[in-house]
Design a protein around this motif. Structure first.
Motif, mmCIF file in Angstrom:
data_model
loop_
_atom_site.group_PDB
_atom_site.id
_atom_site.type_symbol
_atom_site.label_atom_id
_atom_site.label_comp_id
_atom_site.label_asym_id
_atom_site.label_seq_id
_atom_site.Cartn_x
_atom_site.Cartn_y
_atom_site.Cartn_z
ATOM 1 N N GLN A 73 0.795 -1.217 0.000
ATOM 2 C CA GLN A 73 0.000 0.000 0.000
ATOM 3 C C GLN A 73 0.835 1.279 0.000
ATOM 4 O OE1 GLN A 73 -3.426 0.437 -0.022
ATOM 5 N NE2 GLN A 73 -3.575 -1.742 -0.475
ATOM 6 N N ASP A 74 1.996 1.240 0.554
ATOM 7 C CA ASP A 74 2.787 2.453 0.784
ATOM 8 C C ASP A 74 3.642 2.814 -0.421
ATOM 9 O OD1 ASP A 74 4.561 4.433 1.807
ATOM 10 O OD2 ASP A 74 5.942 2.851 2.434
ATOM 11 N N PRO A 75 3.418 3.979 -1.053
ATOM 12 C CA PRO A 75 4.263 4.348 -2.197
ATOM 13 C C PRO A 75 5.661 4.810 -1.812
ATOM 14 C CG PRO A 75 2.143 5.507 -2.240
ATOM 15 C CD PRO A 75 2.298 4.909 -0.877
ATOM 16 N N TRP A 76 5.790 5.588 -0.698
ATOM 17 C CA TRP A 76 7.094 6.221 -0.454
ATOM 18 C C TRP A 76 7.455 6.416 1.015
ATOM 19 C CZ3 TRP A 76 3.999 9.703 -3.809
ATOM 20 C CH2 TRP A 76 3.093 10.476 -3.073
ATOM 21 N N ARG A 77 6.565 6.167 1.963
ATOM 22 C CA ARG A 77 6.903 6.389 3.376
ATOM 23 C C ARG A 77 8.171 5.631 3.769
ATOM 24 N NH1 ARG A 77 2.859 8.068 7.370
ATOM 25 N NH2 ARG A 77 4.005 6.716 8.821
ATOM 26 N N TRP A 78 8.300 4.420 3.237
ATOM 27 C CA TRP A 78 9.477 3.586 3.511
ATOM 28 C C TRP A 78 10.757 4.344 3.185
ATOM 29 C CZ3 TRP A 78 10.342 -1.895 4.310
ATOM 30 C CH2 TRP A 78 11.603 -2.351 3.940
ATOM 31 N N PHE A 79 10.826 4.921 2.001
ATOM 32 C CA PHE A 79 12.054 5.577 1.569
ATOM 33 C C PHE A 79 12.270 6.900 2.283
ATOM 34 C CE2 PHE A 79 11.547 2.462 -1.748
ATOM 35 C CZ PHE A 79 12.857 2.050 -1.961
ATOM 36 N N LEU A 80 11.215 7.613 2.604
ATOM 37 C CA LEU A 80 11.380 8.841 3.374
ATOM 38 C C LEU A 80 11.925 8.537 4.763
ATOM 39 C CD1 LEU A 80 8.220 10.923 2.427
ATOM 40 C CD2 LEU A 80 10.505 10.982 1.431
ATOM 41 N N ALA A 81 11.444 7.470 5.380
ATOM 42 C CA ALA A 81 11.959 7.075 6.692
ATOM 43 C C ALA A 81 13.424 6.664 6.594
ATOM 44 C CB ALA A 81 11.122 5.939 7.269
ATOM 45 N N PHE A 82 13.772 5.954 5.521
ATOM 46 C CA PHE A 82 15.169 5.549 5.319
ATOM 47 C C PHE A 82 16.074 6.767 5.150
ATOM 48 C CE2 PHE A 82 18.397 4.844 1.983
ATOM 49 C CZ PHE A 82 19.257 4.010 2.679
ATOM 50 N N ILE A 83 15.630 7.734 4.360
ATOM 51 C CA ILE A 83 16.447 8.929 4.129
ATOM 52 C C ILE A 83 16.594 9.735 5.407
ATOM 53 C CG2 ILE A 83 16.457 11.143 2.916
ATOM 54 C CD1 ILE A 83 15.154 9.531 0.557
ATOM 55 N N ALA A 84 15.500 9.862 6.165
ATOM 56 C CA ALA A 84 15.580 10.592 7.433
ATOM 57 C C ALA A 84 16.554 9.912 8.388
ATOM 58 C CB ALA A 84 14.193 10.685 8.061
ATOM 59 N N ARG A 85 16.611 8.589 8.332
ATOM 60 C CA ARG A 85 17.560 7.860 9.183
ATOM 61 C C ARG A 85 18.986 8.020 8.686
ATOM 62 N NH1 ARG A 85 17.428 1.356 9.548
ATOM 63 N NH2 ARG A 85 18.444 1.644 7.531
ATOM 64 N N GLN A 86 19.175 8.037 7.381
ATOM 65 C CA GLN A 86 20.515 8.149 6.811
ATOM 66 C C GLN A 86 21.096 9.549 6.972
ATOM 67 O OE1 GLN A 86 21.184 4.802 6.632
ATOM 68 N NE2 GLN A 86 22.405 5.341 4.836
ATOM 69 N N TYR A 87 20.241 10.563 6.853
ATOM 70 C CA TYR A 87 20.709 11.948 6.872
ATOM 71 C C TYR A 87 19.938 12.759 7.916
ATOM 72 C CZ TYR A 87 22.158 10.213 2.284
ATOM 73 O OH TYR A 87 22.677 9.468 1.269
ATOM 74 N N PRO A 88 20.073 12.403 9.192
ATOM 75 C CA PRO A 88 19.263 13.056 10.232
ATOM 76 C C PRO A 88 19.524 14.549 10.365
ATOM 77 C CG PRO A 88 21.013 11.720 11.200
ATOM 78 C CD PRO A 88 20.999 11.387 9.754
ATOM 79 N N GLU A 89 20.713 14.982 9.997
ATOM 80 C CA GLU A 89 21.019 16.411 10.139
ATOM 81 C C GLU A 89 20.437 17.239 8.996
ATOM 82 O OE1 GLU A 89 23.842 17.692 12.274
ATOM 83 O OE2 GLU A 89 23.782 15.857 13.425
ATOM 84 N N ALA A 90 20.260 16.593 7.836
ATOM 85 C CA ALA A 90 19.844 17.345 6.658
ATOM 86 C C ALA A 90 18.375 17.162 6.311
ATOM 87 C CB ALA A 90 20.696 16.930 5.452
ATOM 88 N N TYR A 91 17.801 16.071 6.778
ATOM 89 C CA TYR A 91 16.435 15.772 6.351
ATOM 90 C C TYR A 91 15.660 15.194 7.522
ATOM 91 C CZ TYR A 91 12.587 14.016 3.481
ATOM 92 O OH TYR A 91 11.354 13.779 2.940
ATOM 93 N N ALA A 92 14.541 15.799 7.827
ATOM 94 C CA ALA A 92 13.664 15.301 8.887
ATOM 95 C C ALA A 92 12.262 15.177 8.330
ATOM 96 C CB ALA A 92 13.673 16.241 10.085
ATOM 97 N N ALA A 93 11.676 14.021 8.483
ATOM 98 C CA ALA A 93 10.314 13.807 8.003
ATOM 99 C C ALA A 93 9.332 14.456 8.970
ATOM 100 C CB ALA A 93 10.027 12.314 7.875
ATOM 101 N N ALA A 94 8.472 15.290 8.443
ATOM 102 C CA ALA A 94 7.481 15.974 9.274
ATOM 103 C C ALA A 94 6.144 15.262 9.180
ATOM 104 C CB ALA A 94 7.335 17.427 8.827
ATOM 105 N N ALA A 95 5.374 15.301 10.247
ATOM 106 C CA ALA A 95 4.025 14.737 10.238
ATOM 107 C C ALA A 95 3.171 15.505 9.240
ATOM 108 C CB ALA A 95 3.419 14.816 11.626
#
Length: 848
Positions: free
Chosen positions: A209-231
C-alpha cells in the motif's frame, strides 16, 4: 516471448480449466476464489457443517458467486480424508490458517505434494510463517495494531490515541499478493510440470500500500542532520505539507464534502483559477503556493481555499468541472452509492444476479474486463453443500510434462532471495516474460515492479522529463524508488514520429503492455490497443487508467484520494466520527477536512489496491494466453478499474438486495466493532482484542480468571454467548475496559497470546520503522520480508522482498532505476547502431 496455447486450456475465461479448492472460509480466500471464478475457474469452498461465517454477511451474495460448496467436518477423520481427496484433484489449494494447523491436520503442502507434484498450494497468514509474530492470530485489525497502522489512524478520531480502520486494506491486498504468487506458480508449472508452495500474509498485503513512506523514513535515518520527516499535520491542526492543498477536502455551500485532485503544477494552476485565487500565484507574498515554510501563511492559504470552495453549490462546481477537465473533485460517497457512479454505470461494471434466496442482487462486476475475461454466465452464491462439479474431478489431474531444459534456462541475473521452504533453484517463475510499461505514478506502475520480482523483464517507457514521482517528495528519486524496483528505463519522446517507432519496435517483442494514461492519451501517442496489436497480434494489452478509456470521467485526473472518496472508503473509515451538519463554522470544516482527507490516504489507499489488481490482471492474462484461453483475433485487451477495485474491497457495503443485513460499523470514537473486537486502553499503552467467537471468548475469560482479573465474566449470564454479548455490548465494553486498564499492554499480550487469545499491544512505531530495523532478529529480517539492494542514486538500502514467496522458483529483487538508465542498451537490442542512437539523442527523441 512466451509460447501460446499449451494443452489444458481453451476455455472462454482467462482461467478456464483450473480447479481451486478454498479450505479457508475466510475473507482472503473468498476474494481469491472470486477472482478465479470470475475468470472461468471451477472454485469449491470447503465449509464446516454450520457453513462459513461469511454467510452471515451481505457480501456473501457477491463473494460466493460462481462457486460451489462442499461441507466437510475437519474435526473428523473422514472429513480430513474428503478434503484431501479434493485437494489431490485440484490445481490450487488455498488455506489461511495459522502456521502449523494444516500440518497438524495432515493437509500441509508436503502431505499433499507427495501425492500431487503439480499442486500449487497457497497459504496466507497474518504475519507470515517466520519471525516473532508468526503465532499471532491473523485478524485484520489485530495485524493493523501490531504493525503500527492503528497509531497512524489516530488522525481519524479527535480523541487521540490509536483508531480502528473499517476499510479492510490488509485483507484485500493480501488476497491479491497471494494471487500473484499463485498465478506466477501456475504459469511456471506450464513450463516445468511441477507445483510449489506459495506463501503470503496480511503484513505483505499492507506492504503493497505504501508508495514512499518507507524511503522517506530511510532517508531521514541516513541523513538526520539534513532531512527530517514531518508529520502531515502539526499539533496545532495546520497542514505541514502542500499535499493538503493539492488534494484539498472541502465542503460545498449545500453540504457536500468534496475531494479535489490537483497534484501537478498544471492541475493546481487550473484549480486556483476555478477558486478565483489565481492572482496569488503572481503575488510576491503567495507566489510559492501551495508550498509555504511559514505556519501562519499555510493557515491563511488553507482558509482562503476552503472559503472559496464553500462559495459554490455542488451543482455549480459540476459546471466548473464540465468547463475545465483539469479541475476535478469526487463527492465523498457512502455505502453502495459507488454502484451508481456515472463512470461505473457507463462501463457496465455492475451485475444484477438473480439469487433464489435473496432475489435480485446488485453487486460489483469482475475486476478484469475484456479479452477472455468478459461476462461469463454468472451463478449466484451456492447454498450450503451445493456442488455441481467435484463428482467429475479425478485425482489424476493431467499436467504439462516437465521440460528441464526450459525450466532452468533463465538468462537473468542471479536472484537475491531464493524463496521459502525448500531451496529454490532454476529459472524464476516469469523468466522470459517481457512487460512494456506506459504509465505514471503508483496505481498501475507498481504492478510492473511486482512482476519484476518474479523474474519478468519490465521496461518502463518514460518521457524525457521522467516519471513525476521521481521528484514528488523532498528528496530526489525517493518518491519513485519503490514503483521502479527491478525495472529498466528508456526515455523516449512519444510525441515524435521516431519516438513512436522506437516504442513500436519495443512492443513487437513484448508479451504484455500496461498503460495507465487518461482517456485519449494512448491513442494520441500511438500506443492504444489497436495500434500495438497491429504491431504484435499476440500482445496482452492491459489498460489501467484511473477512471477508464472513455465515458464521463475517463478524461479526469484520478489520484488515490479522489478514487477513495468517490468509492466510499473515506466515509467508511471516519463517517461515524464526522459531524454530518452542513452548518459547520470554518474551524469545524478544517477539523473534518483533515479527518476525511486522512481517511483516504493513511495506511492504505486506492493506488495500492489498484496496483495489486493490475498485477493480478497481467498475470491472469499471461496464464490465459499460455493455456490458450480467451484468445481473440484482434489480440487480448484487458481493462481494470480503480472504482471497481474499491467496490470489491468495500463489498460489505456494495451489495444491494432487499432485507440485506447491515454492514458492521465502528463506534463514534472509532475504537472497534464490538466489545470483543476493539481497542482498549491499558495501564501503559493500548491493546487490540480480537475474540469474537464463542470459543475465543471462553479462552479469554478463562485466561482472565486464571490471572485473577476476570471479574466473574466466565460465569456472567449476560455474556454467555455471542448473541447475548452483542445485545449487551456497551455493558461488556465497560467490564473489559475496567479490566484492561489495570495492567500494561505488553503484559496483556504475553498473558492472552499464551492462552490462544487474539490480543496484542498496539505498536507505537509505524510499519516502516519495524521493517527498517536492521537487526537480524527484527520482524522484517526474521520474517524474510526485507533484503538489501544498491540503488544508483540512493545507495545501499533495504527493500521489501516479493509480496508472496515461492518454495521452488527463485525471486529476483532489483533496485530502482534512473531516468533513461537503459536507453542505449535497449536501443542496441532493438537493432539501432551507435551513430543512430547518438543522433536520436541529439534530436531530443530519446534521453538518458
Amino acid at each position: 516471448m512466451i509460447p501460446r496455447g499449451s494443452a489444458g486450456g481453451g476455455g472462454s475465461g482467462l482461467l478456464s480449466g483450473i480447479r481451486v479448492v478454498d479450505l479457508s472460509s475466510s475473507w482472503v480466500g473468498a476474494h481469491m476464489g472470486l477472482f478465479f471464478a470470475d475468470q472461468g475457474a471451477e472454485v469449491v469452498c470447503v465449509e464446516p457443517p454450520a457453513g462459513s461465517a461469511l454467510r452471515g454477511s451481505a457480501a456473501w451474495a457477491f463473494l460466493g458467486r460462481g462457486k460451489h460448496s462442499v461441507v466437510v467436518d475437519l474435526a473428523r477423520p473422514e472429513g480430513v480424508a474428503r478434503a484431501r481427496s479434493l485437494a489431490l484433484a485440484a490445481d490450487v489449494v488455498v488455506q489461511t490458517w495459522r502456521p502449523g494447523k494444516a500440518e497438524r491436520l495432515g493437509l500441509g503442502y508436503e502431505d499433499l505434494a507427495a501425492g500431487h507434484p503439480g499442486l500449487v498450494y497457497t497459504s496466507v497468514s497474518g504475519f507470515g510463517s517466520k519471525g516473532p509474530f508468526a503465532g499471532l492470530a491473523g485478524y485484520e485489525a489485530l495485524v493493523m495494531a501490531k504493525l503500527g497502522f492503528a497509531v497512524q489512524f489516530n488522525s481519524f478520531a479527535s480523541r487521540g490515541g490509536p483508531a480502528y480502520c473499517s476499510v479492510p486494506y490488509a485483507t484485500f491486498s493480501a488476497a491479491h499478493t497471494a494471487l500473484h504468487g499463485t498465478l506466477a506458480a501456475l504459469y511456471e508449472r506450464e513450463r516445468s510440470g511441477l507445483g510449489q508452495r506459495v506463501e503470503s500474509s496480511l503484513a505483505q498485503g499492507m506492504a503493497a500500500q505504501d508508495p514512499w513512506r518507507w524511503f522517506l523514513a530511510f532517508i531521514a535515518r541516513q541523513y538526520p542532520e539534513a532531512y527530517a520527516a514531518a508529520a502531515p499535520v502539526g499539533e496545532d491542526g495546520i497542514p505541514n505539507h502542500s499535499f493538503a492543498f493539492r488534494l484539498l477536502v472541502a465542503l460545498s455551500s449545500d453540504g457536500h464534502w468534496m475531494q479535489f485532485s490537483q497534484v501537478s503544477p498544471r492541475l493546481f494552476a487550473a484549480f486556483m483559477r476555478a477558486l478565483g485565487l489565481e492572482w496569488m500565484l503572481d503575488h510576491p507574498d503567495w507566489s510559492t503556493a501551495p508550498d509555504f515554510d511559514d505556519r501562519d501563511r499555510r493557515q491563511q492559504f488553507w482558509e482562503r481555499m476552503l472559503t472559496a470552495v464553500r462559495s459554490k453549490t455542488l451543482a455549480e462546481w459540476s459546471e466548473v468541472f464540465d468547463e475545465d477537465p483539469d479541475v476535478w473533485a469526487e463527492v465523498f460517497r457512502r455505502g453502495a452509492e459507488v454502484l451508481d457512479h456515472p463512470q461505473v454505470v457507463h462501463d457496465d461494471r455492475v451485475l444484477c444476479v438473480d439469487d433464489p434466496v435473496r432475489g435480485p442482487v446488485r453487486q460489483p462486476g469482475p475486476l478484469v474486463a475484456g479479452g477472455g475475461s468478459g461476462r461469463l454466465p454468472v451463478r449466484p452464491s451456492p447454498g450450503l453443500g451445493c456442488d455441481a462439479v467435484t463428482a467429475s474431478w479425478t485425482a489424476a489431474l493431467g499436467q504439462p510434462a516437465a521440460d528441464p531444459a526450459s525450466a532452468n534456462a533463465t538468462g537473468r541475473a542471479e536472484p537475491l532471495v531464493a524463496g521459502v521452504g525448500a531451496a529454490a533453484s532454476g529459472a524464476a517463475a516469469l523468466a522470459g516474460v517481457t512487460v512494456v510499461e506506459f504509465g505514471t505514478y503508483y496505481a498501475a506502475p507498481f504492478a510492473g515492479a511486482i512482476l519484476a520480482d518474479y523474474g519478468a523483464r519490465v521496461i518502463k517507457v518514460e518521457s524525457l522529463a521522467g516519471e513525476p514521482m521521481r521528484m514528488i517528495m523532498g528528496f530526489p528519486e525517493a518518491g519513485a524508488a519503490k514503483s521502479l524496483q527491478g525495472k529498466q528505463s528508456i526515455a523516449v519522446d512519444l510525441t515524435a514520429d521516431e519516438g513512436r517507432a522506437v516504442a513500436h519496435r519495443l512492443v513487437a517483442g513484448a508479451d504484455i503492455v500496461m498503460q495507465s494514461y487518461r482517456a485519449g492519451v494512448a491513442a494520441r501517442l500511438g500506443i492504444d490497443s489497436a495500434s500495438l496489436h497491429a504491431v504484435n497480434p499476440d500482445l496482452i494489452y492491459v489498460s489501467s487508467p484511473g477512471y477508464g478509456t472513455g465515458g464521463p470521467c475517463g478524461h479526469r485526473p484520478a489520484f488515490a484520494p479522489t478514487i477513495g472518496a468517490g468509492a466510499g472508503a473515506g466515509w467508511r473509515n471516519v463517517g461515524p466520527a464526522v459531524d454530518p451538519s452542513d452548518q459547520l463554522d470554518l474551524d469545524g470544516i478544517k477539523e473534518a477536512s483533515l479527518r476525511l482527507g486522512m481517511a483516504t490516504q493513511v495506511g492504505g489507499n486506492a493506488d495500492g489496491c489498484s496496483a495489486v489488481v493490475v498485477a493480478s490482471a497481467m498475470l491472469a492474462g499471461l496464464l490465459g494466453a499460455r493455456r490458450g484461453n480467451g484468445s481473440q483475433q484482434d489480440g487480448t485487451t484487458l481493462e481494470t478499474s480503480m472504482l471497481t477495485t474499491m467496490a470489491h474491497m468495500l463489498c460489505e457495503d456494495c451489495v444491494v438486495y432487499e432485507g440485506r443485513p447491515p454492514t458492521p460499523t465502528a463506534d463514534p470514537e472509532l475504537l472497534g466493532l464490538s466489545a470483543t473486537y476493539r481497542l482498549y486502553r491499558a495501564a501503559d499503552g493500548w491493546v487490540f482484542l480480537a475474540a469474537p467467537s464463542d470459543r475465543e471468548w471462553l479462552r479469554l475469560v478463562e485466561a482472565l480468571d486464571g490471572s485473577g482479573a476476570g471479574a466473574g465474566l466466565a460465569s456472567d449470564a449476560r455474556f454467555v454467548d455471542t448473541i447475548s454479548r452483542l445485545a449487551r455490548d456497551e455493558e461488556l465494553v465497560a467490564e473489559l475496559a475496567a479490566i484492561f486498564v489495570g495492567r500494561d499492554a505488553a503484559e496483556w499480550e504475553r498473558l492472552l497470546v499464551a492462552a490462544g487469545v487474539g490480543c496484542v499491544e498496539v505498536s507505537s512505531e509505524p510499519f516502516e520503522a519495524l521493517l527498517l530495523d536492521d537487526r537480524e532478529d527484527s520482524y522484517g529480517r526474521s520474517a524474510e520480508l526485507v533484503t538489501d539492494v544498491e540503488h544508483p542514486a540512493l545507495g545501499i538500502h533495504p527493500r521489501l522482498t516479493a509480496l508472496s514467496l515461492l518454495s521452488r522458483s527463485p525471486i529476483v529483487l532489483g533496485p530502482g532505476c534512473l531516468l533513461g538508465e537503459h536507453t542505449d542498451q535497449i536501443l542496441t537490442e532493438l537493432g539501432y547502431e551507435p551513430d543512430r542512437i547518438t543522433q536520436l539523442r541529439s534530436e531530443g527523441v530519446v534521453g538518458g
